[in-house]
Scaffold this active site. Structure first.
Site, mmCIF file in Angstrom:
data_model
loop_
_atom_site.group_PDB
_atom_site.id
_atom_site.type_symbol
_atom_site.label_atom_id
_atom_site.label_comp_id
_atom_site.label_asym_id
_atom_site.label_seq_id
_atom_site.Cartn_x
_atom_site.Cartn_y
_atom_site.Cartn_z
ATOM 1 N N LYS A 72 -21.227 -21.353 -30.291
ATOM 2 C CA LYS A 72 -21.292 -22.212 -29.103
ATOM 3 C C LYS A 72 -21.927 -23.573 -29.414
ATOM 4 C CE LYS A 72 -20.758 -18.778 -25.551
ATOM 5 N NZ LYS A 72 -20.479 -17.670 -26.473
ATOM 6 N N ARG A 148 1.616 -7.125 -14.988
ATOM 7 C CA ARG A 148 2.814 -7.141 -14.158
ATOM 8 C C ARG A 148 4.027 -6.592 -14.909
ATOM 9 N NH1 ARG A 148 2.115 -9.143 -9.320
ATOM 10 N NH2 ARG A 148 4.313 -9.585 -8.985
ATOM 11 N N SER A 179 8.530 -6.553 -4.040
ATOM 12 C CA SER A 179 8.778 -7.859 -4.650
ATOM 13 C C SER A 179 10.081 -7.859 -5.456
ATOM 14 C CB SER A 179 7.600 -8.246 -5.537
ATOM 15 O OG SER A 179 7.340 -7.217 -6.470
ATOM 16 N N TYR A 180 10.484 -6.696 -5.959
ATOM 17 C CA TYR A 180 11.736 -6.614 -6.725
ATOM 18 C C TYR A 180 12.916 -7.013 -5.840
ATOM 19 C CZ TYR A 180 15.648 -4.663 -9.373
ATOM 20 O OH TYR A 180 16.829 -4.510 -10.048
ATOM 21 N N ARG A 181 12.935 -6.496 -4.627
ATOM 22 C CA ARG A 181 14.052 -6.826 -3.729
ATOM 23 C C ARG A 181 14.036 -8.303 -3.350
ATOM 24 N NH1 ARG A 181 15.693 -5.819 2.126
ATOM 25 N NH2 ARG A 181 17.976 -5.728 1.990
ATOM 26 N N GLY A 188 4.146 -6.138 -9.281
ATOM 27 C CA GLY A 188 2.873 -5.451 -9.465
ATOM 28 C C GLY A 188 3.047 -3.945 -9.557
ATOM 29 N N ASP A 191 8.403 -0.046 -5.933
ATOM 30 C CA ASP A 191 8.457 0.575 -4.598
ATOM 31 C C ASP A 191 9.837 1.155 -4.352
ATOM 32 O OD1 ASP A 191 5.803 -0.476 -3.589
ATOM 33 O OD2 ASP A 191 6.798 -2.397 -4.001
ATOM 34 N N ASP A 261 5.461 3.789 -6.109
ATOM 35 C CA ASP A 261 5.419 4.298 -4.733
ATOM 36 C C ASP A 261 6.792 4.841 -4.372
ATOM 37 O OD1 ASP A 261 2.780 3.512 -4.389
ATOM 38 O OD2 ASP A 261 3.322 1.555 -3.546
ATOM 39 N N ASN A 284 6.187 -10.367 7.006
ATOM 40 C CA ASN A 284 6.149 -9.238 7.947
ATOM 41 C C ASN A 284 5.246 -9.552 9.134
ATOM 42 O OD1 ASN A 284 7.808 -7.801 6.296
ATOM 43 N ND2 ASN A 284 6.218 -6.426 5.500
HETATM 44 N N1 DCP Z 1 3.298 -4.404 2.942
HETATM 45 C C1 DCP Z 1 2.824 -5.040 4.078
HETATM 46 N N2 DCP Z 1 1.496 -5.103 4.331
HETATM 47 C C2 DCP Z 1 0.616 -4.560 3.477
HETATM 48 C C3 DCP Z 1 1.059 -3.931 2.308
HETATM 49 C C4 DCP Z 1 2.418 -3.863 2.071
HETATM 50 O O1 DCP Z 1 3.621 -5.543 4.872
HETATM 51 N N3 DCP Z 1 -0.687 -4.643 3.731
HETATM 52 C C5 DCP Z 1 4.722 -4.359 2.675
HETATM 53 C C6 DCP Z 1 5.215 -5.685 2.186
HETATM 54 C C7 DCP Z 1 5.302 -5.504 0.716
HETATM 55 C C8 DCP Z 1 5.690 -4.049 0.594
HETATM 56 O O2 DCP Z 1 5.016 -3.404 1.677
HETATM 57 O O3 DCP Z 1 6.288 -6.356 0.163
HETATM 58 C C9 DCP Z 1 5.331 -3.423 -0.725
HETATM 59 O O4 DCP Z 1 3.936 -3.547 -0.963
HETATM 60 P P1 DCP Z 1 3.361 -3.943 -2.368
HETATM 61 O O5 DCP Z 1 1.884 -3.869 -2.254
HETATM 62 O O6 DCP Z 1 3.993 -3.128 -3.425
HETATM 63 O O7 DCP Z 1 3.719 -5.496 -2.523
HETATM 64 P P2 DCP Z 1 4.940 -6.236 -3.210
HETATM 65 O O8 DCP Z 1 5.934 -5.266 -3.735
HETATM 66 O O9 DCP Z 1 5.443 -7.242 -2.229
HETATM 67 O O10 DCP Z 1 4.291 -7.049 -4.392
HETATM 68 P P3 DCP Z 1 3.891 -6.499 -5.853
HETATM 69 O O11 DCP Z 1 4.819 -7.137 -6.810
HETATM 70 O O12 DCP Z 1 2.494 -6.965 -6.059
HETATM 71 O O13 DCP Z 1 3.997 -5.014 -5.826
HETATM 72 MG MG MG Z 2 5.368 -3.679 -4.923
HETATM 73 MN MN MN Z 3 3.796 -0.813 -3.618
#
Ligand code: DCP
Ligand code: MG
Ligand code: MN
Length: 346
Positions: A72, A148, A179-181, A188, A191, A261, A284
């Site tokens: 350092k 990821r 997130s995939y869709r 992360g 689903d 999931d 949402n």
């Molecule tokens: N979801 C929501 N509210 C929350 C948790 C989840 O509306 N508190 C919904 C929206 C998310 C989906 O469920 O898109 C899937 O949850 P994930 O935690 O798996 O989040 P993502 O798939 O969107 O992102 P990641 O790539 O981090 O998994």
């Molecule tokens: Mg997810």
């Molecule tokens: Mn999930």
């Protein structure tokens, strides 16, 4: 005489001394007393020097300066600042809470409880906290779960589950949501939404889920079950949370544990579930808000109208179903222009 006093006068190493003092204070605050001591010793050692210390070799020869501090000293000479210090200047409490909440299934409440009990690192938790089985898995696979998943691996994980499902029951339909869709390049977790034509209740799919999970465990794909995260509790057994691991291939030579999931959805609720599990969560929330301004209610099972609410907006009746099956019709009923999954980011 004044000005040349070894304790308080200007010293050619002043900038480094200042940086070391700040680091010592950081280690004191975060109860890393061994490091705190090391930097305080380093400060005294540098104060005794009359020349600017420029190289590792010079520094390491000074009693009270070891490898880490010598590095350092050089970093200060070359860059004029310490990377570690920039990190330390961030609020340590927030950093530690961030670290704790990245353990699967650990929310801010548990993280704060641990922090307030004096725990500062994952090692602290492992050594001193009675962890749940879930939390232990979350820590054991901390780095894996926080890495990821590339889209190509998502595709491959999806086909493993889809193949297993259609072998068990060709009528079953499996869709990857989340997130995939939405078209994300990395996700992360993965689903899965599972449905079958003409079903109206998840109970009609429970046996299938049981068989699917058993099969996927047998082939070594599912490697751990995890409890439903608190706050999203659902006792119907229509969800399965856990971890999976991709088989070794040329592209994936060292597989990483992934969060998975599985969700059962009756065909009659498919559209509402698709919306919910496609997200993102902010989108949402905006749809649910829109529904409530129209005196309707949107949840993962359907869009309802004439929901009766009592004092404090407490729901008295579910109301009557407007639409559950068809994703597009739910958008229409809400007066929201259709958005492809890729466009559902607020
Ligand atoms: N979801 C929501 N509210 C929350 C948790 C989840 O509306 N508190 C919904 C929206 C998310 C989906 O469920 O898109 C899937 O949850 P994930 O935690 O798996 O989040 P993502 O798939 O969107 O992102 P990641 O790539 O981090 O998994
Ligand atoms: Mg997810
Ligand atoms: Mn999930």
């Amino acid at each position: 005489k004044a000005g040349t006093d070894s304790e308080s006068g200007p010293n050619p190493n002043d900038a480094t001394i200042k940086a070391f003092q700040e680091l010592a204070a950081f280690y004191e605050r975060t109860k890393q007393s061994w490091r705190n001591m090391a930097y305080r010793k380093g400060v005294s050692a540098l104060r005794r020097q009359t020349r600017r210390i420029k190289s590792y070799d010079e520094a390491i020869q000074i009693p009270g300066i070891g490898d880490s501090l010598a590095t350092k000293v050089v970093e200060m000479y070359r860059r004029g600042k310490l990377e570690k210090l920039e990190y330390a200047r961030l609020e340590p409490r927030d950093l530690i809470l961030q670290k704790f909440t990245k353990i699967y299934g650990v929310g801010i409440n548990i993280a704060e409880k641990w922090y307030d009990a004096g725990h500062r690192s994952l090692a602290d938790l492992v050594a001193n906290v009675k962890l749940t089985e879930n939390q232990q898995i979350g820590i054991d696979h901390y780095d894996d779960f926080n890495t990821r998943i590339p889209r190509a691996e998502m595709d491959s994980l999806a086909s493993i589950v889809k193949d297993a499902a259609s072998e068990l029951d060709p009528e079953i339909e499996v869709t990857v949501g989340g997130s995939y869709r939405r078209g994300a390049l990395t996700s992360g977790d993965i689903d899965f939404m599972i449905t079958k034509p003409n079903t109206t209740h998840t109970s009609q799919l429970l046996l299938f889920l049981k068989e699917l999970v058993e099969h996927l465990i047998e082939i070594g794909f599912l490697v751990a079950a995890l409890a439903v995260p608190s706050g999203r509790r659902d006792d119907s057994g229509s969800k399965w949370h856990g971890a999976c691991v991709h088989p070794v291939t040329a592209e994936i030579p060292t597989p990483i544990w992934r969060r998975i999931d599985l969700l059962l959805v009756p065909a009659s609720e498919w559209g509402a579930a698709l919306i919910y599990f496609t997200g993102d969560d902010i989108f949402n929330r905006s749809l649910r808000l829109k529904a409530s301004t129209m005196s309707m209610r949107l949840n993962q099972r359907g869009l309802y109208k004439d929901v009766m609410r009592g004092p404090g907006r407490v729901k008295v009746t579910e109301g009557s179903l407007v639409e559950g099956r068809d994703e597009r019709k739910i958008f229409e009923a809400l007066g929201v222009a259709w958005r492809t999954p890729e466009q559902r980011i607020v």
